[in-house]
Design a protein around this motif. Structure first.
Motif, PDB file in Angstrom:
ATOM      1  N   ARG A  40       0.883  -1.162   0.000  1.00  0.00           N
ATOM      2  CA  ARG A  40       0.000   0.000   0.000  1.00  0.00           C
ATOM      3  C   ARG A  40       0.923   1.214   0.000  1.00  0.00           C
ATOM      4  NH1 ARG A  40      -5.288   0.965   1.351  1.00  0.00           N
ATOM      5  NH2 ARG A  40      -5.755   3.083   1.998  1.00  0.00           N
ATOM      6  N   PRO A  41       0.848   2.034  -1.053  1.00  0.00           N
ATOM      7  CA  PRO A  41       1.823   3.116  -1.192  1.00  0.00           C
ATOM      8  C   PRO A  41       1.775   4.109  -0.026  1.00  0.00           C
ATOM      9  CG  PRO A  41       0.378   2.973  -3.114  1.00  0.00           C
ATOM     10  CD  PRO A  41      -0.147   2.020  -2.110  1.00  0.00           C
ATOM     11  N   ARG A  42       2.919   4.691   0.249  1.00  0.00           N
ATOM     12  CA  ARG A  42       2.959   5.714   1.300  1.00  0.00           C
ATOM     13  C   ARG A  42       2.033   6.876   0.970  1.00  0.00           C
ATOM     14  NH1 ARG A  42       9.294   6.197   1.689  1.00  0.00           N
ATOM     15  NH2 ARG A  42       8.959   5.561  -0.456  1.00  0.00           N
ATOM     16  N   SER A  43       1.862   7.135  -0.348  1.00  0.00           N
ATOM     17  CA  SER A  43       0.965   8.231  -0.754  1.00  0.00           C
ATOM     18  C   SER A  43      -0.489   7.913  -0.405  1.00  0.00           C
ATOM     19  CB  SER A  43       1.098   8.489  -2.255  1.00  0.00           C
ATOM     20  OG  SER A  43       0.760   7.327  -2.992  1.00  0.00           O
ATOM     21  N   ARG A  44      -0.760   6.640  -0.077  1.00  0.00           N
ATOM     22  CA  ARG A  44      -2.112   6.248   0.342  1.00  0.00           C
ATOM     23  C   ARG A  44      -2.082   5.680   1.756  1.00  0.00           C
ATOM     24  NH1 ARG A  44      -4.145   3.417  -5.259  1.00  0.00           N
ATOM     25  NH2 ARG A  44      -3.688   5.203  -6.575  1.00  0.00           N
ATOM     26  N   GLN A  45      -1.316   6.308   2.592  1.00  0.00           N
ATOM     27  CA  GLN A  45      -1.231   5.975   4.018  1.00  0.00           C
ATOM     28  C   GLN A  45      -0.670   4.584   4.285  1.00  0.00           C
ATOM     29  OE1 GLN A  45      -4.337   7.667   2.885  1.00  0.00           O
ATOM     30  NE2 GLN A  45      -2.925   9.369   3.270  1.00  0.00           N
ATOM     31  N   GLY A  46       0.075   4.051   3.315  1.00  0.00           N
ATOM     32  CA  GLY A  46       0.730   2.769   3.549  1.00  0.00           C
ATOM     33  C   GLY A  46       1.833   2.929   4.582  1.00  0.00           C
ATOM     34  N   ASN A  66       2.425   3.128  -7.814  1.00  0.00           N
ATOM     35  CA  ASN A  66       1.620   3.337  -6.601  1.00  0.00           C
ATOM     36  C   ASN A  66       0.255   2.667  -6.723  1.00  0.00           C
ATOM     37  OD1 ASN A  66       0.349   4.957  -8.394  1.00  0.00           O
ATOM     38  ND2 ASN A  66       0.427   6.816  -7.167  1.00  0.00           N
ATOM     39  N   ARG A  67       0.159   1.697  -7.606  1.00  0.00           N
ATOM     40  CA  ARG A  67      -1.133   1.053  -7.834  1.00  0.00           C
ATOM     41  C   ARG A  67      -1.429  -0.031  -6.800  1.00  0.00           C
ATOM     42  NH1 ARG A  67      -1.359  -0.482 -14.081  1.00  0.00           N
ATOM     43  NH2 ARG A  67       0.812  -1.035 -13.766  1.00  0.00           N
ATOM     44  N   THR A  68      -2.686  -0.202  -6.496  1.00  0.00           N
ATOM     45  CA  THR A  68      -3.129  -1.321  -5.664  1.00  0.00           C
ATOM     46  C   THR A  68      -4.212  -2.110  -6.393  1.00  0.00           C
ATOM     47  OG1 THR A  68      -4.759   0.084  -4.563  1.00  0.00           O
ATOM     48  CG2 THR A  68      -2.615  -0.153  -3.481  1.00  0.00           C
ATOM     49  N   GLU A  78     -12.161  -4.059 -12.481  1.00  0.00           N
ATOM     50  CA  GLU A  78     -11.028  -3.622 -11.677  1.00  0.00           C
ATOM     51  C   GLU A  78     -10.986  -4.448 -10.396  1.00  0.00           C
ATOM     52  OE1 GLU A  78     -10.807   0.411  -9.903  1.00  0.00           O
ATOM     53  OE2 GLU A  78      -9.058   0.596 -11.196  1.00  0.00           O
ATOM     54  N   VAL A  79      -9.839  -5.039 -10.137  1.00  0.00           N
ATOM     55  CA  VAL A  79      -9.662  -5.855  -8.933  1.00  0.00           C
ATOM     56  C   VAL A  79      -8.375  -5.414  -8.244  1.00  0.00           C
ATOM     57  CG1 VAL A  79     -10.896  -7.851  -9.870  1.00  0.00           C
ATOM     58  CG2 VAL A  79      -8.416  -7.679 -10.190  1.00  0.00           C
ATOM     59  N   ARG A  80      -8.208  -5.839  -6.996  1.00  0.00           N
ATOM     60  CA  ARG A  80      -6.960  -5.484  -6.314  1.00  0.00           C
ATOM     61  C   ARG A  80      -5.824  -6.330  -6.859  1.00  0.00           C
ATOM     62  NH1 ARG A  80      -5.402  -9.143  -2.512  1.00  0.00           N
ATOM     63  NH2 ARG A  80      -6.944 -10.695  -1.914  1.00  0.00           N
ATOM     64  N   LEU A  81      -4.621  -5.797  -6.730  1.00  0.00           N
ATOM     65  CA  LEU A  81      -3.435  -6.530  -7.155  1.00  0.00           C
ATOM     66  C   LEU A  81      -3.067  -7.578  -6.113  1.00  0.00           C
ATOM     67  CD1 LEU A  81      -1.232  -3.596  -8.492  1.00  0.00           C
ATOM     68  CD2 LEU A  81      -2.317  -5.387  -9.857  1.00  0.00           C
ATOM     69  N   PHE A  82      -2.282  -8.552  -6.528  1.00  0.00           N
ATOM     70  CA  PHE A  82      -1.742  -9.565  -5.629  1.00  0.00           C
ATOM     71  C   PHE A  82      -1.052  -8.876  -4.450  1.00  0.00           C
ATOM     72  CE2 PHE A  82       2.038 -12.147  -4.493  1.00  0.00           C
ATOM     73  CZ  PHE A  82       1.378 -13.246  -3.966  1.00  0.00           C
ATOM     74  N   HIS A  83      -1.347  -9.356  -3.256  1.00  0.00           N
ATOM     75  CA  HIS A  83      -0.807  -8.781  -2.025  1.00  0.00           C
ATOM     76  C   HIS A  83       0.084  -9.833  -1.367  1.00  0.00           C
ATOM     77  CE1 HIS A  83      -0.501  -7.088   1.942  1.00  0.00           C
ATOM     78  NE2 HIS A  83      -1.302  -6.090   1.662  1.00  0.00           N
ATOM     79  N   VAL A 113      -0.491 -10.113 -13.415  1.00  0.00           N
ATOM     80  CA  VAL A 113       0.390 -10.468 -14.536  1.00  0.00           C
ATOM     81  C   VAL A 113       0.429  -9.321 -15.547  1.00  0.00           C
ATOM     82  CG1 VAL A 113       0.659 -12.004 -16.540  1.00  0.00           C
ATOM     83  CG2 VAL A 113       0.175 -12.975 -14.291  1.00  0.00           C
ATOM     84  N   GLU A 114      -0.736  -8.769 -15.855  1.00  0.00           N
ATOM     85  CA  GLU A 114      -0.817  -7.675 -16.834  1.00  0.00           C
ATOM     86  C   GLU A 114      -0.192  -6.389 -16.303  1.00  0.00           C
ATOM     87  OE1 GLU A 114      -2.108  -9.213 -20.136  1.00  0.00           O
ATOM     88  OE2 GLU A 114      -2.830  -7.150 -20.069  1.00  0.00           O
ATOM     89  N   ALA A 115      -0.611  -5.982 -15.121  1.00  0.00           N
ATOM     90  CA  ALA A 115      -0.193  -4.676 -14.589  1.00  0.00           C
ATOM     91  C   ALA A 115       1.307  -4.631 -14.325  1.00  0.00           C
ATOM     92  CB  ALA A 115      -0.971  -4.357 -13.310  1.00  0.00           C
ATOM     93  N   LEU A 116       1.848  -5.696 -13.779  1.00  0.00           N
ATOM     94  CA  LEU A 116       3.272  -5.710 -13.442  1.00  0.00           C
ATOM     95  C   LEU A 116       4.120  -6.305 -14.569  1.00  0.00           C
ATOM     96  CD1 LEU A 116       1.974  -5.058 -10.678  1.00  0.00           C
ATOM     97  CD2 LEU A 116       3.767  -6.413  -9.626  1.00  0.00           C
TER      98      LEU A 116
END
Ligand SMILES: [Zn+2]
Length: 141
Positions: A40-46, A66-68, A78-83, A113-116
């Motif tokens: 979770r990016p620092r720009s989004r309170q990670g 900075n994508r999630t 739209e779904v969340r990325l692998f965590h 797979v696509e996004a990264l």
């Protein structure tokens, strides 16, 4: 960029067994040092804590940015990325039979797979060589 404590970096590196937690490539065969990716990016309170950090190669780190979330190419939703802290790699992702490509098994896996771009040409070439050398795929998935 905040400086990470050496012990924290070592802990994250060891926990990931020295592999990128997204594409699973080994740091020992990378020409650039790996990053501690903020899931979770620092720009989004990670948070700046091991629970929010994943060992990541430069390519995955750059593509994730900075994508999630991302689009599942099959459903176009739209779904969340692998965590890496919450998800099991082998539940969402799998190797092809020749272990050179990563397949998404779920919407989250496919979107990741696509996004990264987990099948970047250089990664596929590296995997091909590592298979020959008996260094790939990793036994844990
Ligand atoms: Zn990677």
């Amino acid at each position: 960029m905040a400086r990470q404590k050496k012990s924290e970096r070592e802990y994250v590196f060891r926990r990931a067994q020295g592999r990128c937690e997204f594409c699973r490539s080994p740091a020992a065969f990378a020409h650039q040092s790996f990053s501690l990716e903020h899931i979770r990016p620092r720009s989004r309170q990670g948070k700046e804590s091991p629970a929010n950090l994943a060992l990541s190669c430069q390519g995955c780190n750059n593509h994730k940015y900075n994508r999630t979330k991302a689009r599942d190419p099959v459903s176009n939703e739209e779904v969340r990325l692998f965590h890496p802290r919450r998800d099991r790699w082998a539940f969402h992702l799998a190797w092809t039979d020749d272990a050179t490509q990563i397949l998404g098994l779920t919407a989250i896996g496919r979107a990741t797979v696509e996004a990264l771009q987990l099948n970047r040409v250089a990664l596929v070439n590296l995997r091909r060589v590592l298979v020959e050398a008996g260094e790939h795929p990793p036994s844990e998935g």
